[in-house]
Design a protein around this motif. Structure first.
Motif: not given
Length: 149
Positions: A42, A4, A48-51, A44-46
């Motif tokens: 934001t 990150i 990577k970590y949110v479906d 990237y995180l969505i």
């Protein structure tokens, strides 16, 4: 977590470089770079970590960029676009257009149209995120100003 931080730094540098190349005002450059980095993180995180797909991630990144741009514009008394224009560059779906062109050149029309459609949806979701956030912020600010008059 190291990934990150790496993505944040690269997005910051990419946004700053874009601002330099296109003559963004010098005093807005570090703030637009921070805005672009947070918008990309934001996204990237969505992813990577949110479906969720790229369209939702781009919209969320656009919302973050618009919100931070509004804050920096109010604090520094500059136009919002001085912060938004460089900041959206890490989100722009350039790879989708590249894949569309390559797939068309390989005579795969169905695949090319699929890439093109996804690219258009991603770009539109960035714009919708920016527009909705700015509309809500402006309505909220108008209400606050009327309250104090």
């Amino acid at each position: 977590m190291r990934g990150i931080a790496f993505h944040f730094i690269v997005a910051y540098l990419a946004t700053a470089a874009f601002g330099i190349v296109f003559y963004a005002p010098a005093k807005t450059l570090p703030f637009s770079a921070i805005t672009g980095a947070f918008g990309y993180i934001t996204h990237y995180l969505i992813l990577k970590y949110v479906d969720a797909g790229d369209v939702l991630a781009c919209a969320a990144g656009g919302v973050v960029i618009a919100f931070l741009s509004e804050i920096f514009a109010m604090v520094q008394k500059n136009p919002v676009t001085a912060y938004e224009m460089p900041a959206i560059m890490p989100l722009v779906p350039g790879i989708g257009l590249y894949r569309t062109m390559i797939t068309f050149m390989q005579n795969d029309s169905v695949g090319a149209v699929d890439y093109l459609f996804q690219t258009i949806l991603s770009a539109a979701s960035i714009a919708i995120g920016l527009i909705l956030t700015e509309a809500v912020t402006q309505a909220w600010l108008r209400r606050k100003v009327k309250k104090y008059k």
